[in-house]
Design a protein around this motif. Sequence first.
Motif: not given
Length: 241
Positions: A29-32, A60-63, A117-120
């Motif tokens: 919904e919001l993107g990373a 940590d959650l993103l990882t 695989y998208g933008s950092p």
Amino acid sequence: MDDSTTNSSSNSAAVPAVVRATARRQLAELGASGLSLDAVARGSGLTATAVEAVFAHRDDLLTALVVDAYDASGAAMERADRAAADGGATAGARLLAATRALREWSFANPAEFTLIYGSPVPGYHAPQDTVPPASRTPAVLAGILRSALEAGELSPPRRTLPGGLLRPEALELFGGVPEAPFSDIVERGIVLWSSLISLLVFQVFSRTHDSVLDEAAYFDAAIAVAAETVGLEVPLGEGGR
């Protein structure tokens, strides 16, 4: 151990799964870049303290999400390759089955695909923990190429790529440097790997929808063309397309 202790332990064990599931929904919904521990806590019905006890920081959650995505996509490829190999498929047919599986996963999980695989993500730097899961995709490709080499299913290249271009880890993943005329197979394998991911980026992000009539068929054909760079023939028209 009494029932209250058992229930408390079960609830604690369930928190990471709940947080991950909520984070994946919000990722879509919001993107990373829009992901936050507070938003995940609200969306999961947990307190911020409960979430922070599992994931101290947003990174940590993103990882955890990055690792999950690499593991899930890699597992999809591994299952497809194993099924094809068990059925006696050629290396080219195995490659097609494995890459189709990655494509299917990518379209079913576009937010997770974009995450890896998208933008950092601004301000986020993936730690070393993400390297082994990320290696599962190239490991599947390397396994297929190694089998093709051992079975004599590769055609020698018309010209050899220069050596000394790769890190030792890349050569170790393949199992060492083969003898000529296939001494550059690892370099060529990375071309195949990058072609696969680039093709998926184009398709998942709708870069080809206005120029390609049948994107699934085009994917198969493009994989066949990319496989030619490693001397592998992909049997188009087989496998249910």
